[in-house]
Motif scaffolding. Structure first.
Motif, PDB file in Angstrom:
ATOM      1  N   ALA A  27       0.835  -1.207   0.000  1.00  0.00           N
ATOM      2  CA  ALA A  27       0.000   0.000   0.000  1.00  0.00           C
ATOM      3  C   ALA A  27       0.866   1.251   0.000  1.00  0.00           C
ATOM      4  O   ALA A  27       0.665   2.170   0.806  1.00  0.00           O
ATOM      5  N   SER A  28       1.803   1.307  -0.934  1.00  0.00           N
ATOM      6  CA  SER A  28       2.761   2.405  -0.942  1.00  0.00           C
ATOM      7  C   SER A  28       2.689   3.240  -2.212  1.00  0.00           C
ATOM      8  O   SER A  28       3.630   3.968  -2.527  1.00  0.00           O
ATOM      9  N   PHE A  29       1.551   3.144  -2.952  1.00  0.00           N
ATOM     10  CA  PHE A  29       1.468   3.955  -4.156  1.00  0.00           C
ATOM     11  C   PHE A  29       1.548   5.433  -3.772  1.00  0.00           C
ATOM     12  O   PHE A  29       0.818   5.901  -2.880  1.00  0.00           O
ATOM     13  N   PRO A  30       2.409   6.201  -4.430  1.00  0.00           N
ATOM     14  CA  PRO A  30       2.643   7.591  -4.002  1.00  0.00           C
ATOM     15  C   PRO A  30       1.474   8.523  -4.323  1.00  0.00           C
ATOM     16  O   PRO A  30       0.851   8.413  -5.382  1.00  0.00           O
ATOM     17  N   ALA A  31       1.195   9.439  -3.399  1.00  0.00           N
ATOM     18  CA  ALA A  31       0.115  10.410  -3.574  1.00  0.00           C
ATOM     19  C   ALA A  31       0.482  11.490  -4.579  1.00  0.00           C
ATOM     20  O   ALA A  31      -0.403  12.146  -5.148  1.00  0.00           O
ATOM     21  N   VAL A  32       1.770  11.683  -4.788  1.00  0.00           N
ATOM     22  CA  VAL A  32       2.284  12.679  -5.739  1.00  0.00           C
ATOM     23  C   VAL A  32       3.468  12.050  -6.463  1.00  0.00           C
ATOM     24  O   VAL A  32       4.025  11.045  -6.002  1.00  0.00           O
ATOM     25  N   PRO A  33       3.881  12.611  -7.594  1.00  0.00           N
ATOM     26  CA  PRO A  33       5.038  12.037  -8.297  1.00  0.00           C
ATOM     27  C   PRO A  33       6.274  12.036  -7.400  1.00  0.00           C
ATOM     28  O   PRO A  33       6.496  12.985  -6.633  1.00  0.00           O
ATOM     29  N   PRO A  34       7.074  10.990  -7.457  1.00  0.00           N
ATOM     30  CA  PRO A  34       8.291  10.955  -6.621  1.00  0.00           C
ATOM     31  C   PRO A  34       9.278  12.056  -6.964  1.00  0.00           C
ATOM     32  O   PRO A  34      10.108  12.437  -6.136  1.00  0.00           O
ATOM     33  N   LEU A  35       9.173  12.558  -8.192  1.00  0.00           N
ATOM     34  CA  LEU A  35      10.029  13.664  -8.617  1.00  0.00           C
ATOM     35  C   LEU A  35       9.208  14.615  -9.472  1.00  0.00           C
ATOM     36  O   LEU A  35       8.572  14.190 -10.440  1.00  0.00           O
ATOM     37  N   GLN A  36       9.198  15.873  -9.129  1.00  0.00           N
ATOM     38  CA  GLN A  36       8.495  16.862  -9.934  1.00  0.00           C
ATOM     39  C   GLN A  36       9.409  17.355 -11.048  1.00  0.00           C
ATOM     40  O   GLN A  36      10.608  17.541 -10.848  1.00  0.00           O
ATOM     41  N   PHE A  37       8.818  17.538 -12.252  1.00  0.00           N
ATOM     42  CA  PHE A  37       9.591  18.023 -13.395  1.00  0.00           C
ATOM     43  C   PHE A  37       8.623  18.704 -14.355  1.00  0.00           C
ATOM     44  O   PHE A  37       7.413  18.775 -14.105  1.00  0.00           O
ATOM     45  N   ASP A  38       9.120  19.215 -15.424  1.00  0.00           N
ATOM     46  CA  ASP A  38       8.282  19.838 -16.454  1.00  0.00           C
ATOM     47  C   ASP A  38       7.661  18.708 -17.270  1.00  0.00           C
ATOM     48  O   ASP A  38       8.249  18.214 -18.221  1.00  0.00           O
ATOM     49  N   TYR A  39       6.448  18.282 -16.862  1.00  0.00           N
ATOM     50  CA  TYR A  39       5.851  17.056 -17.368  1.00  0.00           C
ATOM     51  C   TYR A  39       5.608  17.084 -18.887  1.00  0.00           C
ATOM     52  O   TYR A  39       5.653  16.051 -19.533  1.00  0.00           O
ATOM     53  N   THR A  40       5.337  18.257 -19.425  1.00  0.00           N
ATOM     54  CA  THR A  40       4.990  18.352 -20.843  1.00  0.00           C
ATOM     55  C   THR A  40       6.076  19.041 -21.667  1.00  0.00           C
ATOM     56  O   THR A  40       5.818  19.516 -22.770  1.00  0.00           O
ATOM     57  N   ALA A  41       7.290  19.072 -21.139  1.00  0.00           N
ATOM     58  CA  ALA A  41       8.404  19.688 -21.860  1.00  0.00           C
ATOM     59  C   ALA A  41       8.645  18.970 -23.179  1.00  0.00           C
ATOM     60  O   ALA A  41       8.362  17.774 -23.328  1.00  0.00           O
ATOM     61  N   LYS A  42       9.172  19.717 -24.139  1.00  0.00           N
ATOM     62  CA  LYS A  42       9.422  19.139 -25.452  1.00  0.00           C
ATOM     63  C   LYS A  42      10.439  18.008 -25.373  1.00  0.00           C
ATOM     64  O   LYS A  42      10.324  16.987 -26.072  1.00  0.00           O
ATOM     65  N   ASN A  43      11.433  18.154 -24.526  1.00  0.00           N
ATOM     66  CA  ASN A  43      12.464  17.124 -24.367  1.00  0.00           C
ATOM     67  C   ASN A  43      12.632  16.807 -22.885  1.00  0.00           C
ATOM     68  O   ASN A  43      13.411  17.452 -22.180  1.00  0.00           O
ATOM     69  N   VAL A  44      11.864  15.813 -22.410  1.00  0.00           N
ATOM     70  CA  VAL A  44      11.989  15.379 -21.021  1.00  0.00           C
ATOM     71  C   VAL A  44      13.282  14.572 -20.879  1.00  0.00           C
ATOM     72  O   VAL A  44      13.582  13.714 -21.711  1.00  0.00           O
ATOM     73  N   SER A  45      14.022  14.836 -19.809  1.00  0.00           N
ATOM     74  CA  SER A  45      15.302  14.173 -19.596  1.00  0.00           C
ATOM     75  C   SER A  45      15.163  12.657 -19.666  1.00  0.00           C
ATOM     76  O   SER A  45      14.245  12.070 -19.084  1.00  0.00           O
ATOM     77  N   ARG A  46      16.083  11.996 -20.379  1.00  0.00           N
ATOM     78  CA  ARG A  46      16.051  10.535 -20.494  1.00  0.00           C
ATOM     79  C   ARG A  46      16.195   9.854 -19.134  1.00  0.00           C
ATOM     80  O   ARG A  46      15.824   8.692 -18.980  1.00  0.00           O
ATOM     81  N   LYS A  47      16.720  10.560 -18.153  1.00  0.00           N
ATOM     82  CA  LYS A  47      16.852   9.982 -16.815  1.00  0.00           C
ATOM     83  C   LYS A  47      15.491   9.691 -16.180  1.00  0.00           C
ATOM     84  O   LYS A  47      15.407   8.929 -15.221  1.00  0.00           O
ATOM     85  N   LEU A  48      14.429  10.309 -16.744  1.00  0.00           N
ATOM     86  CA  LEU A  48      13.090  10.160 -16.173  1.00  0.00           C
ATOM     87  C   LEU A  48      12.229   9.160 -16.946  1.00  0.00           C
ATOM     88  O   LEU A  48      11.056   8.998 -16.641  1.00  0.00           O
TER      89      LEU A  48
END
Length: 557
Positions: free
Chosen positions: A404-425
């Protein structure tokens, strides 16, 4: 003026008296292989009772259904009653390894539930692997009283489907084995038939006979496996009166856009010159650069002329016409003003989108740059159990099946709709995680699309619950400015919401139905890759706020 009570209160109140007011319906479903011919080729497909699509079930609000499903096929399967609230009867919801173990070949299971507080069009379908490509049918719920519109002359279920020239189970198994994207479908269908624009299909094209001057209620269901669809009828206007078994304020349109899982009820007055007209549907493909089935399915609206003329073909939107899709999706309003549930106890933020898994030396990796396709919510790629269902594990206190550990928010905040999301994500974490909700809690969820690998419109379906759609928009959700655009007066009540491409949607619902409820993208390729999670709604106080005991014939793993 009609007093506005919260729907969730009315449902709970009505549930107390449902057993004395409704009728009982018993059906038997035999799932078996059936020979059919489509696109010039003979196939054996999985069907219910030898029918494709399967039987249409009709009930009245408050009725109880009992459906015995016997599996005479060669695959494990379950049946999901899409959109049915399943109050206290989560054992009958149907998703494989979530609320039950599958019905194995040669075995049976009886689904028992009451349909209450829902009026309109729902449907049922297989919820195991890709069996729902051919195992599906309509579930029509009639009101006990009058419609909030003039009674139609006729009611016609129209089910849009998706067809492969291969066994769909082989298609998904090959994709799972290689990690690549599955083959696209070869056709779309209307009530099981591709239509005139495909090879070897004209003689069997679905025909809907109508009479000049009559007004019919057309009940549209998008049962396609992986494709959102634009739908139009040449030279005719449609008046929308309901969706997902809820009435809405009427509006007119020449085109519908339904995501897989969604239903829409429309009134059409047949007031054109005698002749024949095509009903046509083709893909809304929102992901840039991603291959899709670009064919068009048709059926014929026939006014009953002696010799059928060549049908008129409607003009459908461009495949990537997000503007038209958005205009349609945001036109829905509840029929009456609603009293939204509150205060909010769970304020959640879930990202939804694709990803890629890096490969180990022992794996085959047919995805981009030697990877395997994945998908996730809040960076968790959902994994189904294989030896226990989550609901059984919860009921029996078996803690090793899920956490029962599904996160309430993303574990890392980022620019979700950026044209080039970092490959690390791009790489999610695989797991079987649920989010616990206390009985009676009001839950609000921001569903945020991401631009990882490819942004896409995601039809997100929540099992066992209806929700209000408060708002939809593009870009990253900004609570400071976007909440001001929420519809807090008459938001539509749905069970499946489209999260716009590179955009967001906000829903609100009440956790008043104990059980485990899957939330997932209804593009089956995405749930195969892990775009899902589950809510675990805990029991409340007393019998009427608690999950019923498991049925004695519940399938074993």
């Amino acid at each position: 003026m009609m007093k506005s009570w919260p729907l969730f209160f009315l449902l709970g109140f009505a549930f107390l008296f449902s057993s004395t007011n409704g009728e009982y319906h018993y059906h038997e479903f035999v799932v078996q292989e059936t020979p059919v011919k489509r696109l010039c080729k003979a196939h054996n497909i999985m069907t219910v009772n030898g029918q494709f699509p399967g039987p249409t079930l009709e009930v009245y609000d408050g009725d109880t259904l009992e459906v015995k499903v016997t599996n005479k096929g060669k695959y494990n399967l379950t049946i999901h009653w899409h959109g049915v609230r399943q109050m206290r009867t989560a054992w009958s919801d149907g998703p494989e390894f979530v609320t039950q173990c599958p019905i194995r070949p040669g075995e049976s299971y009886t689904y028992r539930f009451t349909v209450l507080g829902q009026i309109g069009t729902l449907w049922w379908h297989a919820h195991s692997s890709w069996l729902r490509a051919t195992v599906y049918g309509a579930l029509i719920i009639h009101p006990k009283g009058d419609y909030p519109f003039k009674k139609p002359d006729r009611e016609i279920p129209i089910i849009l489907g998706e067809w492969w020239d291969q066994n769909p189970i082989d298609v998904v198994r090959e994709a799972t084995r290689t990690g690549a994207a599955p083959n696209n479908s070869d056709a779309f269908t209307v009530n099981g038939q591709p239509g005139d624009l495909y090879q070897c299909s004209s003689k069997e094209t679905t025909i809907f006979p109508v009479k000049a001057g009559e007004t019919n209620l057309l009940r549209f269901i998008n049962a396609a496996l992986n494709t959102e669809l634009f739908i139009s009828i040449a030279n005719h206007t449609m008046t929308i009166v309901g969706s997902d078994a809820s009435y809405n304020k009427q509006f007119t349109t020449s085109v519908l856009m339904l995501g897989p899982g969604q239903t829409t009820d429309v009134l059409v007055t047949f007031n054109q010159n005698s002749g024949s007209y095509y009903l046509a549907a083709r893909a809304y493909a929102s992901a840039q650069g991603v291959p899709f089935d670009n064919t068009t399915t048709t059926a014929i609206i026939d006014y009953g002329t002696t010799k059928m003329s060549k049908p008129v073909l409607p003009t459908l939107p461009a495949y990537n016409d997000t503007q038209t899709a958005t205009k349609f999706a945001t036109s829905f309003r509840s029929l009456y003003n609603v009293k939204l549930p509150g205060p909010i106890a769970e304020n959640l933020f879930f990202t939804v989108g694709l990803g890629l898994f890096n490969c180990t030396a022992s794996q085959k990796c047919g995805g981009p740059n030697g990877t395997r396709f994945a998908a996730s919510m809040n960076n968790v790629s959902f994994v189904l159990p294989s030896t226990f269902s989550i609901l059984q594990a919860h009921h029996q206190g078996v803690g090793s099946v899920y956490n029962a550990s599904f996160p309430a928010v993303p574990p890392l905040q980022f620019d979700y709709t950026a044209k080039n999301v970092s490959r690390k994500l791009w790489q999610p974490t695989a797991g079987t995680q649920v989010y616990k909700v206390k009985y009676g809690s009001v839950v609000q969820v921001v569903l945020q699309g991401t631009n990882i690998f490819a942004a896409e419109n995601h039809p997100i379906h929540l099992h066992g619950n209806d929700f209000y759609i408060l708002g939809q928009g593009f870009g990253n959700f900004d609570p400071k400015k976007d909440t001001s655009s929420f519809n807090l007066i008459d938001p539509p009540l749905r069970n499946t919401v489209g999260v716009p491409v590179n955009g967001w949607a906000v829903i609100r619902w009440v956790g008043d139905n104990p059980g485990v409820w899957l939330m997932h993208c209804h593009l089956d390729v995405h749930i195969t890759w892990g775009l899902a999670m589950a809510f675990l709604v805990e029991d409340g106080v007393g019998e009427l706020e608690s999950l019923e005991p498991p049925p004695t014939d519940l399938p074993l793993c």
